[in-house]
Design a protein around this motif. Structure first.
Motif, PDB file in Angstrom:
ATOM      1  N   ASN A  71       0.768   4.335  -3.306  1.00 24.69           N
ATOM      2  CA  ASN A  71       1.076   5.565  -2.637  1.00 24.69           C
ATOM      3  C   ASN A  71       2.540   6.217  -3.497  1.00 24.69           C
ATOM      4  O   ASN A  71       2.088   7.558  -4.144  1.00 24.69           O
ATOM      5  CB  ASN A  71       0.187   5.730  -1.612  1.00 24.69           C
ATOM      6  CG  ASN A  71      -0.879   4.996  -0.995  1.00 24.69           C
ATOM      7  OD1 ASN A  71      -1.364   5.143  -1.781  1.00 24.69           O
ATOM      8  ND2 ASN A  71      -0.414   5.055  -0.070  1.00 24.69           N
ATOM      9  N   THR A  72       3.554   5.542  -2.956  1.00 22.05           N
ATOM     10  CA  THR A  72       4.848   6.152  -3.045  1.00 22.05           C
ATOM     11  C   THR A  72       4.972   6.319  -4.656  1.00 22.05           C
ATOM     12  O   THR A  72       5.854   7.538  -5.408  1.00 22.05           O
ATOM     13  CB  THR A  72       5.978   6.087  -2.331  1.00 22.05           C
ATOM     14  OG1 THR A  72       5.658   5.778  -1.281  1.00 22.05           O
ATOM     15  CG2 THR A  72       7.193   6.488  -2.797  1.00 22.05           C
TER      16      THR A  72
ATOM     17  N   ASN B  65       0.755  -1.376   0.042  1.00 20.16           N
ATOM     18  CA  ASN B  65      -0.253  -0.141   0.402  1.00 20.16           C
ATOM     19  C   ASN B  65       0.909   1.218  -0.068  1.00 20.16           C
ATOM     20  O   ASN B  65       0.629   2.161  -0.146  1.00 20.16           O
ATOM     21  CB  ASN B  65      -1.233  -0.002   1.098  1.00 20.16           C
ATOM     22  CG  ASN B  65      -2.225  -1.207   1.666  1.00 20.16           C
ATOM     23  OD1 ASN B  65      -2.277  -1.162  -0.826  1.00 20.16           O
ATOM     24  ND2 ASN B  65      -2.365  -1.628   2.091  1.00 20.16           N
ATOM     25  N   THR B  66       1.967   1.262   1.313  1.00 18.88           N
ATOM     26  CA  THR B  66       3.105   2.307   0.614  1.00 18.88           C
ATOM     27  C   THR B  66       3.611   2.355  -0.279  1.00 18.88           C
ATOM     28  O   THR B  66       3.636   3.576  -0.556  1.00 18.88           O
ATOM     29  CB  THR B  66       3.788   2.742   2.216  1.00 18.88           C
ATOM     30  OG1 THR B  66       3.011   2.280   3.291  1.00 18.88           O
ATOM     31  CG2 THR B  66       5.324   3.331   2.346  1.00 18.88           C
TER      32      THR B  66
ATOM     33  N   ASN C 230       2.991   5.445  -8.147  1.00 20.27           N
ATOM     34  CA  ASN C 230       2.515   4.698  -8.744  1.00 20.27           C
ATOM     35  C   ASN C 230       2.067   6.063  -9.884  1.00 20.27           C
ATOM     36  O   ASN C 230       1.756   7.498  -8.871  1.00 20.27           O
ATOM     37  CB  ASN C 230       0.986   4.325  -8.684  1.00 20.27           C
ATOM     38  CG  ASN C 230       0.943   2.634  -8.074  1.00 20.27           C
ATOM     39  OD1 ASN C 230       2.043   2.259  -8.610  1.00 20.27           O
ATOM     40  ND2 ASN C 230      -0.684   2.445  -8.074  1.00 20.27           N
TER      41      ASN C 230
END
Length: 208
Positions: free
Chosen positions: A203-204, A199-200, A206
């Protein structure tokens, strides 16, 4: 005495489960052979080779693929370049997941994507095969569409009926100039996936 051995067995089982959670299978998709080495379809191989170059890793030919190991902060990265050719990639993925007892959530498949502009990187946790034969075979062998895939954009700059020729052709001169930076960013994404979580990492990275 029985109780003692049962406790020892459970402890051993627990340790093995914990060790499995610290292993990650990172699979780059591509076709074996020199003639495919610099083609768009082989970006999965190319990204793993870039990682290996940076960390002085050596791939060794083992069952169903070339394999390299890398350890970082208590995590074990198992890099796999299947030698089954693209359309049969699932066989190698399933074998190494099973052999190393790696949970599905610790699998990352690296593949080319015609629907993304050149160099765009996108991490997803599920999805269709998008017409990609390698992903199609993996999906069939794993019997699920829920697995992590790292898509690297190769764009769709080809005329009608020329898709196969396009993905099996080499990068343009302009693409070659920008590829190194994109490969380095891809290496960062892989490390983040293992150390920071999916998930992180989404977010970082994509769209970056």
């Amino acid at each position: 005495m029985y109780s003692f051995f049962r406790t020892v067995f459970k402890r051993k089982q627990y340790v093995e489960e914990q060790d499995s959670m610290k292993k990650y299978l990172i699979v780059g998709l591509g076709n074996i052979g020199e003639k495919y080495a610099n083609t768009r379809h082989n970006i999965g191989f190319k990204i793993l080779d870039r990682f290996a170059d940076q960390e002085a890793l050596t791939f060794e030919t083992q069952k169903l693929g070339d394999v390299a190991l890398y350890k970082l902060k208590g995590r074990t990265f198992i890099f796999l370049k299947p030698n089954t050719f693209m359309n049969l990639s699932g066989k190698a993925v399933l074998y190494w997941l099973t052999k190393e007892k790696i949970p599905l959530e610790n699998l990352l498949i690296i593949t080319d994507d015609l629907n993304l502009s050149f160099g765009t990187i996108r991490l997803k946790t599920k999805g269709s095969d998008g017409g990609h034969n390698g992903l199609k075979d993996i999906q069939e062998k794993l019997n699920t569409t829920i697995y992590n895939r790292f898509r690297f954009g190769i764009s769709d700059a080809f005329s009608k009926g020329k898709q196969i020729d396009y993905v099996l052709s080499e990068w343009t001169e302009d693409e070659q100039k920008n590829l190194k930076e994109r490969l380095d960013k891809s290496v960062e994404l892989i490390k983040s996936f293992v150390l920071a979580g999916v998930n992180t990492t989404m977010n970082t990275f994509n769209g970056k």
